[in-house]
Design an enzyme around this catalytic site. Structure first.
Site, mmCIF file in Angstrom:
data_model
loop_
_atom_site.group_PDB
_atom_site.id
_atom_site.type_symbol
_atom_site.label_atom_id
_atom_site.label_comp_id
_atom_site.label_asym_id
_atom_site.label_seq_id
_atom_site.Cartn_x
_atom_site.Cartn_y
_atom_site.Cartn_z
ATOM 1 N N GLU A 35 -0.697 -10.733 3.342
ATOM 2 C CA GLU A 35 -0.439 -9.908 4.536
ATOM 3 C C GLU A 35 -0.718 -10.721 5.806
ATOM 4 O O GLU A 35 0.044 -10.665 6.775
ATOM 5 C CB GLU A 35 -1.314 -8.650 4.507
ATOM 6 C CG GLU A 35 -0.895 -7.674 3.416
ATOM 7 C CD GLU A 35 -1.830 -6.488 3.237
ATOM 8 O OE1 GLU A 35 -1.410 -5.520 2.610
ATOM 9 O OE2 GLU A 35 -2.969 -6.537 3.715
ATOM 10 N N GLY A 92 0.834 -1.207 0.000
ATOM 11 C CA GLY A 92 0.000 0.000 0.000
ATOM 12 C C GLY A 92 0.860 1.245 0.000
ATOM 13 O O GLY A 92 2.090 1.177 -0.002
ATOM 14 N N THR A 145 1.323 3.576 2.323
ATOM 15 C CA THR A 145 2.127 3.815 3.534
ATOM 16 C C THR A 145 3.302 2.835 3.573
ATOM 17 O O THR A 145 4.431 3.229 3.898
ATOM 18 C CB THR A 145 1.250 3.656 4.802
ATOM 19 O OG1 THR A 145 -0.015 4.283 4.561
ATOM 20 C CG2 THR A 145 1.900 4.308 6.002
ATOM 21 N N ALA A 151 -2.891 0.048 7.280
ATOM 22 C CA ALA A 151 -4.228 -0.494 7.562
ATOM 23 C C ALA A 151 -5.258 0.444 6.948
ATOM 24 O O ALA A 151 -4.994 1.634 6.750
ATOM 25 C CB ALA A 151 -4.458 -0.614 9.060
HETATM 26 C C1 5RP Z 1 -3.283 -3.538 1.315
HETATM 27 C C2 5RP Z 1 -3.552 -3.061 2.696
HETATM 28 C C3 5RP Z 1 -3.042 -1.712 3.064
HETATM 29 O O1 5RP Z 1 -2.273 -1.820 4.224
HETATM 30 C C4 5RP Z 1 -4.205 -0.800 3.314
HETATM 31 O O2 5RP Z 1 -5.039 -0.815 2.177
HETATM 32 C C5 5RP Z 1 -3.749 0.622 3.612
HETATM 33 O O3 5RP Z 1 -3.231 1.190 2.453
HETATM 34 P P1 5RP Z 1 -2.646 2.667 2.418
HETATM 35 O O4 5RP Z 1 -1.374 2.644 3.191
HETATM 36 O O5 5RP Z 1 -2.436 2.929 0.937
HETATM 37 O O6 5RP Z 1 -3.672 3.590 3.021
HETATM 38 O O7 5RP Z 1 -4.158 -3.715 3.507
HETATM 39 O O8 5RP Z 1 -3.923 -4.757 1.041
#
Ligand code: 5RP
Length: 223
Positions: free
Chosen positions: A103, A29, A31, A83
């Site tokens: 994950e 993702g 982050t 998350a």
């Molecule tokens: C991917 C995930 C990510 O951790 C979740 O979607 C958060 O993403 P982002 O950091 O882009 O907000 O679970 O499957």
């Protein structure tokens, strides 16, 4: 701080959890991508990483970080990932990036889960973010009916006019309209539906630490 600045700040803070000589579990993702960029700066301190998706593996390699298959690794001191929602007990909804199954597998192998997220992800009750559920393709309609019977409104996730196919060759149902009062119990209930590969609730195995971005800096929650 903007949302991206918060993500960058928590990614930087997570480097404190990277032990010298270790293999690090790395999530997926935006982050997690900021974290990978920070990890690239200290790559000589670590042996390498286990990736939770093909996209993460490619980004790790682009930084010169060795990517290990989970089967090659005996221990993972830490798994660092974002998350979609996290509550005050450390239970999370994940899977917005469609990587929930890997994950959860890498999480299960790690001693510690460090959740990194901008402050908007902290919620009182999980469920405003549609709950991702990875399913075997032939089962998506029957599983949808069962999720609807549990009170949700499932939608098949699409990409370019076709069902999105995960790294595991499966589909994703995004279940809206839930208010998840008992996340660990709901995780078990959805896991029990035949055809479900993984539900994106991380409640039976929560985060151990959350690093959350705020306008005052990084806030740390320990669970
Ligand atoms: C991917 C995930 C990510 O951790 C979740 O979607 C958060 O993403 P982002 O950091 O882009 O907000 O679970 O499957």
């Amino acid at each position: 701080m903007t949302q991206d600045e918060q993500k960058q700040a928590v990614a930087r803070a997570a480097i404190d959890y990277v032990e010298d000589g270790a293999i690090i579990g790395v999530g997926t993702g935006s982050t997690a991508n900021f974290f990978i960029d920070e990890l690239g700066k200290v790559r000589d301190r670590i042996q390498g990483a286990v990736a939770s998706s093909e996209a993460t593996a490619a980004r790790l390699r682009s930084h010169g970080i060795r990517v290990f298959d989970l089967n090659e690794v005996d221990s993972l001191p830490v798994y660092i990932d974002g998350a979609d929602e996290i509550n005050a007990q450390g239970a999370m909804i994940k899977g917005g990036g469609a990587a929930l199954t890997r994950e959860k597998i890498v999480t299960s192998a790690a001693d510690k889960f460090i959740c990194i997220a901008d402050g908007s992800k902290l919620v009182d009750t999980l469920g405003k973010f549609p709950l991702p559920v990875e399913v075997i393709p032939m089962s998506h309609r029957v599983v949808s009916r069962k999720l609807a019977a549990l009170g949700g409104q499932p939608t098949l996730r699409m990409k370019d006019g076709q069902p999105l196919v995960t790294d595991n060759g499966c589909y994703i149902l995004d279940v809206a309209g839930l208010q998840i009062g008992n996340p660990a119990q709901f995780e078990a209930t959805v896991n029990n539906i035949v055809g479900v590969v993984t539900v994106g609730l991380f409640a039976q195995r929560c985060a151990d630490v959350a690093l959350l971005g705020t306008s005052e800096g990084v806030k740390k929650l320990v669970f």
